[in-house]
Design a protein around this motif. Structure first.
Motif, PDB file in Angstrom:
ATOM      1  N   THR A   1      -1.005  -7.913  -5.279  1.00 29.26           N
ATOM      2  CA  THR A   1      -1.148  -6.723  -6.112  1.00 29.26           C
ATOM      3  C   THR A   1       0.209  -6.032  -6.227  1.00 29.26           C
ATOM      4  OG1 THR A   1      -1.774  -5.394  -4.191  1.00 29.26           O
ATOM      5  CG2 THR A   1      -3.556  -6.386  -5.494  1.00 29.26           C
ATOM      6  N   ALA A   2       0.325  -5.157  -7.211  1.00 25.65           N
ATOM      7  CA  ALA A   2       1.596  -4.464  -7.442  1.00 25.65           C
ATOM      8  C   ALA A   2       1.359  -2.961  -7.520  1.00 25.65           C
ATOM      9  CB  ALA A   2       2.247  -4.959  -8.728  1.00 25.65           C
ATOM     10  N   HIS A   3       2.340  -2.208  -7.017  1.00 22.43           N
ATOM     11  CA  HIS A   3       2.225  -0.758  -6.909  1.00 22.43           C
ATOM     12  C   HIS A   3       3.579  -0.146  -7.257  1.00 22.43           C
ATOM     13  CE1 HIS A   3      -1.456  -1.799  -4.664  1.00 22.43           C
ATOM     14  NE2 HIS A   3      -0.699  -2.793  -4.253  1.00 22.43           N
ATOM     15  N   ARG A   4       3.584   1.027  -7.862  1.00 17.91           N
ATOM     16  CA  ARG A   4       4.835   1.586  -8.384  1.00 17.91           C
ATOM     17  C   ARG A   4       5.031   3.025  -7.925  1.00 17.91           C
ATOM     18  NH1 ARG A   4       5.285   0.874 -14.578  1.00 17.91           N
ATOM     19  NH2 ARG A   4       3.568   2.386 -14.562  1.00 17.91           N
ATOM     20  N   ILE A   5       6.282   3.319  -7.581  1.00 17.20           N
ATOM     21  CA  ILE A   5       6.726   4.688  -7.339  1.00 17.20           C
ATOM     22  C   ILE A   5       7.880   4.953  -8.302  1.00 17.20           C
ATOM     23  CG2 ILE A   5       7.874   6.250  -5.717  1.00 17.20           C
ATOM     24  CD1 ILE A   5       6.508   4.763  -3.446  1.00 17.20           C
ATOM     25  N   ARG A   6       7.844   6.095  -8.974  1.00 19.69           N
ATOM     26  CA  ARG A   6       8.945   6.475  -9.859  1.00 19.69           C
ATOM     27  C   ARG A   6       9.733   7.585  -9.178  1.00 19.69           C
ATOM     28  NH1 ARG A   6       5.665   5.527 -15.533  1.00 19.69           N
ATOM     29  NH2 ARG A   6       6.716   3.547 -15.973  1.00 19.69           N
ATOM     30  N   LEU A   7      11.033   7.315  -8.945  1.00 25.45           N
ATOM     31  CA  LEU A   7      11.830   8.229  -8.135  1.00 25.45           C
ATOM     32  C   LEU A   7      13.276   8.219  -8.624  1.00 25.45           C
ATOM     33  CD1 LEU A   7      11.467   9.986  -5.512  1.00 25.45           C
ATOM     34  CD2 LEU A   7      12.282   8.001  -4.239  1.00 25.45           C
ATOM     35  N   ASP A   8      13.820   9.392  -8.900  1.00 27.65           N
ATOM     36  CA  ASP A   8      15.225   9.526  -9.304  1.00 27.65           C
ATOM     37  C   ASP A   8      15.593   8.608 -10.467  1.00 27.65           C
ATOM     38  OD1 ASP A   8      15.538  11.416  -7.333  1.00 27.65           O
ATOM     39  OD2 ASP A   8      16.491  10.063  -5.906  1.00 27.65           O
ATOM     40  N   GLY A   9      14.679   8.447 -11.411  1.00 28.93           N
ATOM     41  CA  GLY A   9      14.959   7.626 -12.579  1.00 28.93           C
ATOM     42  C   GLY A   9      14.819   6.139 -12.369  1.00 28.93           C
ATOM     43  N   VAL A  10      14.313   5.745 -11.199  1.00 30.57           N
ATOM     44  CA  VAL A  10      14.178   4.322 -10.856  1.00 30.57           C
ATOM     45  C   VAL A  10      12.700   3.999 -10.670  1.00 30.57           C
ATOM     46  CG1 VAL A  10      14.761   2.524  -9.175  1.00 30.57           C
ATOM     47  CG2 VAL A  10      16.437   4.316  -9.728  1.00 30.57           C
ATOM     48  N   ASP A  11      12.248   2.864 -11.218  1.00 33.27           N
ATOM     49  CA  ASP A  11      10.885   2.371 -10.993  1.00 33.27           C
ATOM     50  C   ASP A  11      10.903   1.380  -9.837  1.00 33.27           C
ATOM     51  OD1 ASP A  11       9.931   3.831 -13.114  1.00 33.27           O
ATOM     52  OD2 ASP A  11       9.958   2.159 -14.526  1.00 33.27           O
ATOM     53  N   LEU A  12      10.213   1.729  -8.753  1.00 35.01           N
ATOM     54  CA  LEU A  12      10.138   0.842  -7.592  1.00 35.01           C
ATOM     55  C   LEU A  12       8.788   0.133  -7.603  1.00 35.01           C
ATOM     56  CD1 LEU A  12      11.507   3.825  -6.299  1.00 35.01           C
ATOM     57  CD2 LEU A  12      12.188   2.034  -4.697  1.00 35.01           C
ATOM     58  N   TYR A  13       8.805  -1.193  -7.653  1.00 37.15           N
ATOM     59  CA  TYR A  13       7.594  -2.005  -7.657  1.00 37.15           C
ATOM     60  C   TYR A  13       7.433  -2.654  -6.284  1.00 37.15           C
ATOM     61  CZ  TYR A  13       7.744  -1.523 -12.734  1.00 37.15           C
ATOM     62  OH  TYR A  13       7.762  -1.020 -14.015  1.00 37.15           O
ATOM     63  N   PHE A  14       6.282  -2.408  -5.676  1.00 42.15           N
ATOM     64  CA  PHE A  14       5.989  -2.956  -4.352  1.00 42.15           C
ATOM     65  C   PHE A  14       4.899  -4.016  -4.475  1.00 42.15           C
ATOM     66  CE2 PHE A  14       7.650   1.273  -3.776  1.00 42.15           C
ATOM     67  CZ  PHE A  14       8.545   1.123  -2.723  1.00 42.15           C
ATOM     68  N   LEU A  15       5.198  -5.232  -4.011  1.00 41.93           N
ATOM     69  CA  LEU A  15       4.224  -6.311  -4.042  1.00 41.93           C
ATOM     70  C   LEU A  15       3.533  -6.403  -2.686  1.00 41.93           C
ATOM     71  CD1 LEU A  15       6.262  -9.059  -5.948  1.00 41.93           C
ATOM     72  CD2 LEU A  15       4.867  -7.188  -6.860  1.00 41.93           C
ATOM     73  N   ALA A  16       2.215  -6.601  -2.726  1.00 47.17           N
ATOM     74  CA  ALA A  16       1.440  -6.612  -1.483  1.00 47.17           C
ATOM     75  C   ALA A  16       0.449  -7.764  -1.486  1.00 47.17           C
ATOM     76  CB  ALA A  16       0.700  -5.277  -1.315  1.00 47.17           C
ATOM     77  N   ASN A  17       0.332  -8.436  -0.347  1.00 47.37           N
ATOM     78  CA  ASN A  17      -0.726  -9.421  -0.091  1.00 47.37           C
ATOM     79  C   ASN A  17      -0.791  -9.636   1.417  1.00 47.37           C
ATOM     80  OD1 ASN A  17       1.225 -11.443   0.643  1.00 47.37           O
ATOM     81  ND2 ASN A  17       1.456 -12.002  -1.525  1.00 47.37           N
ATOM     82  N   ASP A  18      -1.670 -10.516   1.860  1.00 48.09           N
ATOM     83  CA  ASP A  18      -1.870 -10.694   3.299  1.00 48.09           C
ATOM     84  C   ASP A  18      -0.600 -11.115   4.018  1.00 48.09           C
ATOM     85  OD1 ASP A  18      -4.484  -9.966   3.077  1.00 48.09           O
ATOM     86  OD2 ASP A  18      -5.295 -12.012   3.096  1.00 48.09           O
ATOM     87  N   TRP A  19       0.286 -11.842   3.332  1.00 48.71           N
ATOM     88  CA  TRP A  19       1.512 -12.305   3.981  1.00 48.71           C
ATOM     89  C   TRP A  19       2.620 -11.269   3.894  1.00 48.71           C
ATOM     90  CZ3 TRP A  19       2.222 -16.644   6.922  1.00 48.71           C
ATOM     91  CH2 TRP A  19       1.111 -17.481   6.996  1.00 48.71           C
ATOM     92  N   LEU A  20       2.761 -10.632   2.753  1.00 49.39           N
ATOM     93  CA  LEU A  20       3.822  -9.638   2.607  1.00 49.39           C
ATOM     94  C   LEU A  20       3.538  -8.381   3.420  1.00 49.39           C
ATOM     95  CD1 LEU A  20       4.662  -9.873  -1.203  1.00 49.39           C
ATOM     96  CD2 LEU A  20       5.786 -10.992   0.723  1.00 49.39           C
ATOM     97  N   ASN A  21       2.283  -8.169   3.803  1.00 52.21           N
ATOM     98  CA  ASN A  21       1.935  -6.984   4.584  1.00 52.21           C
ATOM     99  C   ASN A  21       2.159  -7.167   6.083  1.00 52.21           C
ATOM    100  OD1 ASN A  21       1.200  -5.701   2.255  1.00 52.21           O
ATOM    101  ND2 ASN A  21      -1.000  -6.007   2.510  1.00 52.21           N
ATOM    102  N   ARG A  22       2.555  -8.344   6.487  1.00 48.76           N
ATOM    103  CA  ARG A  22       2.780  -8.582   7.921  1.00 48.76           C
ATOM    104  C   ARG A  22       4.114  -7.975   8.366  1.00 48.76           C
ATOM    105  NH1 ARG A  22       0.173 -14.612   8.997  1.00 48.76           N
ATOM    106  NH2 ARG A  22      -1.609 -14.316   7.594  1.00 48.76           N
ATOM    107  N   LEU A  23       4.232  -7.779   9.671  1.00 46.89           N
ATOM    108  CA  LEU A  23       5.438  -7.227  10.304  1.00 46.89           C
ATOM    109  C   LEU A  23       5.830  -5.877   9.702  1.00 46.89           C
ATOM    110  CD1 LEU A  23       7.519 -10.543  10.339  1.00 46.89           C
ATOM    111  CD2 LEU A  23       6.082  -9.639  12.165  1.00 46.89           C
ATOM    112  N   PRO A  24       4.915  -4.910   9.674  1.00 44.70           N
ATOM    113  CA  PRO A  24       5.210  -3.616   9.043  1.00 44.70           C
ATOM    114  C   PRO A  24       6.288  -2.803   9.749  1.00 44.70           C
ATOM    115  CG  PRO A  24       3.123  -3.517  10.225  1.00 44.70           C
ATOM    116  CD  PRO A  24       3.541  -4.954  10.229  1.00 44.70           C
ATOM    117  N   ASP A  25       6.583  -3.119  10.997  1.00 41.54           N
ATOM    118  CA  ASP A  25       7.598  -2.351  11.728  1.00 41.54           C
ATOM    119  C   ASP A  25       8.994  -2.948  11.597  1.00 41.54           C
ATOM    120  OD1 ASP A  25       5.732  -0.490  12.691  1.00 41.54           O
ATOM    121  OD2 ASP A  25       5.140  -1.862  14.296  1.00 41.54           O
ATOM    122  N   THR A  26       9.070  -4.271  11.571  1.00 38.12           N
ATOM    123  CA  THR A  26      10.380  -4.929  11.554  1.00 38.12           C
ATOM    124  C   THR A  26      10.703  -5.615  10.234  1.00 38.12           C
ATOM    125  OG1 THR A  26       9.402  -6.926  12.497  1.00 38.12           O
ATOM    126  CG2 THR A  26      10.324  -5.314  14.045  1.00 38.12           C
TER     127      THR A  26
END
Length: 695
Positions: free
Chosen positions: A97-122
């Motif tokens: 899935t994809a998620h967006r934050i708009r900040l300081d004129g920049v569109d930030l797209y965050f991709l998420a799935n079971d593998w990309l969500n691993r290791l949230p601290d490091t």
């Protein structure tokens, strides 16, 4: 007029907008650069993993869940030599899935799935996971997800994809090479080994999945190089051996990218030829050397910078006495400062602490603030022993502290210490930060740091330089650091006006490196690419690296060949008269290029190179009647015997033994065994190979 472009930044960690997310300097670089691009009127997007932190982001930002869902199975062929207890291929079921934050004129797209969500601290998989845990492939999952997202979300819209660190984007340039709407710029953030490789079946399978199969290639021929030279590279951190079923990461990115971006002129120059290093000779024999040459016209310097915040803060507002006394140090003594992550070999920290111990034990009146940042502390007891031994003179810390506090340390210091090794630092923001507030640098003469001017001639130098180091425990570096620290302390006490001039120079040089300037450098190259201008080879780069056939100017190539001692190249462009022969010989001798010396002597008229010089050349390494080795070379400061290991595996480590220095330029020791080579370190810092001829 510069065109308005859509620039898409993509990397495994693009979280510099939030200090709680930052894992490394690349993240900070990306955010600062992206903001400047947006301020210049360009559309800017960032594509990065969410790293399992979406819920955290929602507490501080407006996160938009996009109408994007990509369900597929990712096949990953596994190298049986590495993944011994695993099947031949892993099948990773993904729903992205994809998620967006708009900040300081920049569109930030965050991709998420079971593998990309691993290791949230490091975020990054630990290296130990290679061969034991499939989480190791999290960055690879992101590469494939990023390509699929770019194609689906942005479609046929024209965009420039700025991808960072070849190891983290090696699929992207090849996957997008046939897409006329996507231009790809590969950014080399760190000096990873240029011949670093990945499993070829994995690359081919994934590029087939992405609809961009690679053409078949012929097997690489064996490298014609002595075993001792090849094995030694592991100790330099510049090169490792791989099996035949592997592809070079830099080859994948360089061949298929439209441009290749570097952080500093010195970094680009270093990565083009590895001059004066123990790897230079071997590099010239490897296929990757041709990859560099054929893609050299794509290489440019986009630069890096000191943060706007550091440049905005006023160092005059820092109370030096309060800062130093707060650390238990005497503000009436010259203060030396080091700030880097805890990386003993990369940052030269072992040699630094040994040098500090040496000068303080001798009674030098000085204070030291040594920061070796580590979330788990400093595990080397020697560091703590030295700190305890010099309490009141040395403050050692490893905790992360607010940036304003680090600024205070730097502003309260008189000198900053950055003895980085193995040419791993490519810009070194921390040195620029300290210099910007007037701290005079004492730093290694690494090519990637040359822009800071500490190794310039005395009339323009910003500080003091020590020679580069490619050894893990380098006594030459310890001695050089100790000498420079003594010299700096004496300057501070005895020549305050000269010290202040160095501080002014250091600050002025560092303050040139702004993010606005960095953005301008990039945008100039991006606009040319956007408008279809073909990239052009820098002739100076070609001349420095001996690619003389790529430069049409005979006079310039002859001059460059003369400086390198390259007889053959010179003779193709100019008459080989007596003066040229003499100059070629002298240039080759200074570089310890003895084969070139011999060629100059052979091609010149008899007597042009006199008998004494020929004797010096041909008897430099001599076996004495008692069977020992006598080596003489005036410019050598260290001579080591490198003996090949008995086994021949890709991780075989050679034996290394230093000859005894019995007089300046004179070394003795037991005769080398079969297959051994000599490794010379010259007073210029150049490291070069030699051999002992028998019979």
């Amino acid at each position: 007029m510069e065109p308005r472009m859509h620039i898409i930044e993509t990397y495994f960690e693009c979280c510099g907008f939030d200090h709680t997310f930052i894992q490394g300097g690349t993240s900070v670089y990306l955010w600062n650069l992206s903001k400047k691009f947006a301020q210049s009127g360009h559309r800017v997007s960032i594509v990065t993993p969410a790293h399992g932190r979406l819920d955290d982001l929602r507490t501080r930002y407006e996160v938009e869940d996009l109408p994007y869902e990509d369900a597929y199975t990712l096949p990953v062929p596994l190298d049986p030599e590495v993944w011994r207890d695993f099947p031949a291929e892993a099948a990773l079921a993904l729903t992205t899935t994809a998620h967006r934050i708009r900040l300081d004129g920049v569109d930030l797209y965050f991709l998420a799935n079971d593998w990309l969500n691993r290791l949230p601290d490091t975020f990054y998989p630990p290296y130990q996971s290679k061969g034991s845990d499939l989480v190791f492939f999290k960055p690879l999952v992101f590469q494939v997800d990023a390509v699929r997202f770019l194609r689906t979300w942005f479609g046929d819209e024209k965009a420039l994809v700025h991808a960072h660190e070849p190891y983290y984007h090696y699929l992207l340039p090849a996957a997008l090479r046939d897409d006329p709407s996507k231009l790809v710029v590969s950014n080399v953030q760190s000096n990873m080994p240029i011949a670093k490789k990945v499993y070829e079946p994995e690359v081919r399978r994934l590029l087939e999945l992405l609809g961009a199969p690679l053409p078949a290639r012929a097997p690489e021929p064996p490298v014609a190089a002595p075993a001792a030279m090849v094995q030694y590279q592991q100790l330099t951190h510049l090169h490792y051996e791989y099996g035949p079923d592997n592809l070079a990461v830099y080859e994948l990115t360089a061949d298929h990218s439209d441009l290749i971006d570097f952080l500093s002129p010195g970094q680009l120059d270093f990565y083009a030829g590895f001059r004066d290093t123990p790897f230079e000779d071997l590099f010239g024999r490897l296929p990757i050397a041709d990859v560099v040459r054929r893609n050299a016209h794509k290489m440019f310097v986009g630069g890096c910078a000191v943060s706007d915040q550091w440049l905005a803060w006023d160092p005059a507002g820092v109370d030096r006495t309060e800062v130093l006394e707060g650390l238990g140090l005497d503000p009436d003594l010259p203060a030396f400062f080091h700030n880097a992550r805890y990386a003993v070999h990369h940052k030269g920290q072992l040699e630094l602490v040994r040098a500090v111990d040496r000068v303080l034990s001798e009674g030098l009146a000085a204070s030291f603030v040594i920061r070796c940042i580590s979330g788990s502390g400093i595990d080397d007891p020697f560091f703590h022993e030295v700190a305890a031994r010099h309490k009141g003179r040395l403050h050692l810390e490893w905790e992360r502290v607010p940036e304003r506090q680090v600024f205070g340390y730097a502003a309260a210091s008189d000198f900053c210490l950055f003895p980085s090794k193995f040419e791993m630092d490519t810009f070194l923001i921390a040195q620029g930060e300290a210099m910007a507030v007037g701290s005079v640098p004492i730093a290694t003469d690494q090519r990637g740091m040359a822009h800071f001017g500490h190794a310039d001639p005395p009339d323009s130098a910003t500080g003091f330089a020590v020679n580069r180091s490619f050894a893990e425990d380098d006594e030459l570096l310890v001695a050089a650091l100790a000498a420079r620290i003594r010299q700096a302390a004496a300057l501070w006490r005895e020549e305050p006006e000269r010290y202040r001039e160095l501080a002014r120079r250091a600050s002025a040089v560092a303050r040139v490196f702004t993010w606005a300037h960095c953005a301008d450098l990039h945008l100039t190259e991006f606009a040319r690419l956007w408008q279809g201008e073909p990239p052009r080879l820098d002739p100076e780069l070609a001349l420095r690296h001996g690619w003389f056939d790529l430069v049409e100017d005979p006079a310039r190539t002859a001059e460059a060949a003369l400086a390198r001692g390259d007889v053959d190249a010179y003779e193709r462009r100019a008459p080989l008269d007596d003066a040229a022969v003499r100059q070629l010989f002298d240039a080759a001798w200074a570089r310890a290029d003895f084969a070139a010396c011999e060629r100059a002597a052979e091609r010149g008229r008899p007597g042009v190179i006199d008998a004494d010089d020929l004797t010096r050349l041909r008897t430099r390494a001599r076996l004495t009647p008692d069977g020992s080795l006598l080596y003489r070379l005036p410019q050598a400061v260290r001579v080591e015997v490198v003996s090949p290991a008995s086994d021949s595996g890709p991780r075989a480590r050679p034996g290394v033994r230093a000859l005894e220095r019995t007089a300046p330029g004179t070394f003795t020791g037991p005769a080398p065994g079969p297959g051994a080579l000599l490794l010379l370190t010259l007073d210029s810092g150049r490291v070069v190979w030699d051999e002992v001829r028998r019979g």
